[in-house]
Design a protein around this motif. Structure first.
Motif, PDB file in Angstrom:
ATOM      1  N   PRO A 105      42.498  43.473  17.636  1.00 15.42           N
ATOM      2  CA  PRO A 105      43.169  42.518  18.518  1.00 15.42           C
ATOM      3  C   PRO A 105      43.098  41.098  17.986  1.00 15.42           C
ATOM      4  N   LEU A 106      43.841  40.219  18.613  1.00 13.09           N
ATOM      5  CA  LEU A 106      43.771  38.792  18.341  1.00 13.09           C
ATOM      6  C   LEU A 106      42.757  38.153  19.291  1.00 13.09           C
ATOM      7  N   ALA A 107      41.939  37.275  18.752  1.00 14.91           N
ATOM      8  CA  ALA A 107      41.014  36.504  19.579  1.00 14.91           C
ATOM      9  C   ALA A 107      41.659  35.158  19.898  1.00 14.91           C
ATOM     10  N   MET A 108      41.795  34.859  21.179  1.00 13.33           N
ATOM     11  CA  MET A 108      42.372  33.587  21.627  1.00 13.33           C
ATOM     12  C   MET A 108      41.267  32.689  22.166  1.00 13.33           C
ATOM     13  N   ARG A 109      41.263  31.452  21.726  1.00 12.61           N
ATOM     14  CA  ARG A 109      40.324  30.447  22.231  1.00 12.61           C
ATOM     15  C   ARG A 109      41.151  29.228  22.642  1.00 12.61           C
ATOM     16  N   ALA A 110      41.301  29.059  23.945  1.00 13.12           N
ATOM     17  CA  ALA A 110      42.163  28.010  24.482  1.00 13.12           C
ATOM     18  C   ALA A 110      41.337  26.950  25.205  1.00 13.12           C
ATOM     19  N   GLU A 119      38.394  32.197  26.574  1.00 10.88           N
ATOM     20  CA  GLU A 119      38.512  33.153  25.482  1.00 10.88           C
ATOM     21  C   GLU A 119      39.085  34.469  26.001  1.00 10.88           C
ATOM     22  N   ALA A 120      39.898  35.107  25.175  1.00  6.00           N
ATOM     23  CA  ALA A 120      40.495  36.389  25.537  1.00  6.00           C
ATOM     24  C   ALA A 120      40.861  37.141  24.268  1.00  6.00           C
ATOM     25  N   LEU A 121      41.009  38.452  24.400  1.00  3.82           N
ATOM     26  CA  LEU A 121      41.471  39.293  23.312  1.00  3.82           C
ATOM     27  C   LEU A 121      42.852  39.834  23.663  1.00  3.82           C
ATOM     28  N   ALA A 122      43.733  39.865  22.670  1.00  2.00           N
ATOM     29  CA  ALA A 122      45.110  40.300  22.894  1.00  2.00           C
ATOM     30  C   ALA A 122      45.500  41.331  21.842  1.00  2.00           C
ATOM     31  N   ILE A 123      45.937  42.488  22.275  1.00  2.00           N
ATOM     32  CA  ILE A 123      46.332  43.550  21.357  1.00  2.00           C
ATOM     33  C   ILE A 123      47.753  43.325  20.854  1.00  2.00           C
ATOM     34  N   ASN A 124      48.628  42.811  21.703  1.00  2.00           N
ATOM     35  CA  ASN A 124      50.024  42.588  21.317  1.00  2.00           C
ATOM     36  C   ASN A 124      50.251  41.207  20.721  1.00  2.00           C
ATOM     37  N   GLU A 125      50.052  40.174  21.523  1.00  2.00           N
ATOM     38  CA  GLU A 125      50.325  38.819  21.052  1.00  2.00           C
ATOM     39  C   GLU A 125      49.603  37.783  21.895  1.00  2.00           C
ATOM     40  N   SER A 233      44.880  22.797  23.291  1.00  2.00           N
ATOM     41  CA  SER A 233      44.822  23.438  21.981  1.00  2.00           C
ATOM     42  C   SER A 233      44.542  24.926  22.168  1.00  2.00           C
ATOM     43  N   VAL A 234      45.046  25.707  21.207  1.00  2.00           N
ATOM     44  CA  VAL A 234      44.830  27.154  21.226  1.00  2.00           C
ATOM     45  C   VAL A 234      44.585  27.614  19.798  1.00  2.00           C
ATOM     46  N   GLU A 235      43.482  28.323  19.582  1.00  2.00           N
ATOM     47  CA  GLU A 235      43.171  28.897  18.275  1.00  2.00           C
ATOM     48  C   GLU A 235      43.300  30.408  18.354  1.00  2.00           C
ATOM     49  N   VAL A 236      43.912  30.991  17.317  1.00  2.00           N
ATOM     50  CA  VAL A 236      44.188  32.427  17.300  1.00  2.00           C
ATOM     51  C   VAL A 236      43.818  32.997  15.941  1.00  2.00           C
ATOM     52  N   GLN A 237      43.083  34.107  15.945  1.00  2.00           N
ATOM     53  CA  GLN A 237      42.844  34.834  14.706  1.00  2.00           C
ATOM     54  C   GLN A 237      42.473  36.273  15.013  1.00  2.00           C
ATOM     55  N   SER A 238      42.723  37.145  14.047  1.00  2.00           N
ATOM     56  CA  SER A 238      42.418  38.560  14.216  1.00  2.00           C
ATOM     57  C   SER A 238      40.911  38.765  14.305  1.00  2.00           C
ATOM     58  N   ASP A 239      40.491  39.612  15.246  1.00  2.00           N
ATOM     59  CA  ASP A 239      39.068  39.917  15.420  1.00  2.00           C
ATOM     60  C   ASP A 239      38.792  41.295  14.827  1.00  2.00           C
TER      61      ASP A 239
END
Length: 264
Positions: A105-110, A119-125, A233-239
């Motif tokens: 998934p993608l790790a979101m840090r907003a 913080e959240a994890l997203a499988i799609n986007e 701000s929002v940071e996104v990267q694959s976990d």
């Protein structure tokens, strides 16, 4: 009707746990399958069978992500891109023969305007969307380097290969092969620069969005239905530490589905 008696389990997968969405079709399917094959406690699961649509599959993957148990979906919803065909016949054999795809998934840090970090994890986007009448203004950085000083748009998103056929595709982003180590960065209704169609990024890339003029042009961030309003701000990267194991019938895995979507 299958020949297996109640409680029969697939040799290679272990005990089956049936989970279902709250729709009538999914609940009836669960009752039928439990009567045929039994139902183990979640703590003993060798395989999870999720009954519903793609939304319920995402819920199931999020809820069971720490168990390292494969999930086999059967469609009792609408689109069912992440699901297999519903059939009660010979389920243990289908599970034993199923092919596995592993998704990260993608790790979101907003960070919001109050300085709170979400913080959240997203499988799609992970998507950013304007939350007011005016277009959003975003600065985009990749791996700490500013790549676009200002994107004026309705929003932008970062999609995984598994999510590339969902919101990303609706926003005219590319469909990504499931085995590709890339992410799609796609604008949503870009106003300036008008001709920018997005970018393909290495899977290891770290993407940062900074919201310009957040007070006048508010923006919300969302990861698989988890929303954060008024972000700055929002940071996104694959976990890569989190692995979602999806099972598909032979010849009907994610690679085949992604190819088929492009010729529909």
């Amino acid at each position: 009707m299958p020949e297996e008696v109640a409680g029969a389990q697939p040799e290679r997968r272990g005990p089956i746990v049936f989970l279902a969405s709250q729709t009538e079709a999914a609940q009836l399917a669960r009752e039928e399958l439990v009567a045929l094959y039994g139902d183990a406690p979640l703590a003993q699961a060798g395989v999870i069978v999720a009954l519903g649509g793609d939304g319920f599959m995402l819920e199931t993957l999020h809820a069971t992500q720490h168990r390292d148990v494969p999930v086999y979906g059967m469609n009792r919803g609408t689109v069912g891109f992440l699901m297999n065909t519903y059939d009660t016949v010979d389920l243990p054999a289908r599970l034993a023969a199923a092919q596995e795809n592993v998704l990260n998934p993608l790790a979101m840090r907003a960070t919001d305007t109050q300085g709170r970090v979400h913080e959240a994890l997203a499988i799609n986007e992970v998507s950013l969307l304007r939350a007011g009448p005016q277009a959003a203004r975003l600065r985009i950085s990749i791996d700490g380097r500013v790549r676009m000083e200002e994107l004026v748009c309705d929003g932008a998103l970062v999609a995984t290969p598994a999510g590339s056929t969902a919101y990303n595709y609706s926003a005219h982003g590319p469909i990504l092969p499931i085995g590709a180590d890339v992410l799609a960065l796609t604008p949503i209704a870009a106003f300036r620069p008008r001709r920018w169609r997005g970018a393909l990024l290495p899977k290891r890339a770290s993407v940062r969005f900074d919201v310009l003029d957040a007070a006048k042009r508010p923006v919300m961030a969302e990861g698989d239905g988890q929303s954060v309003r008024d972000v700055v701000s929002v940071e996104v990267q694959s976990d890569r530490k989190v692995r979602h194991r999806l099972l598909f019938d032979p010849g009907h895995g994610l690679e085949e589905r992604l190819i088929r979507e492009q010729f529909f």
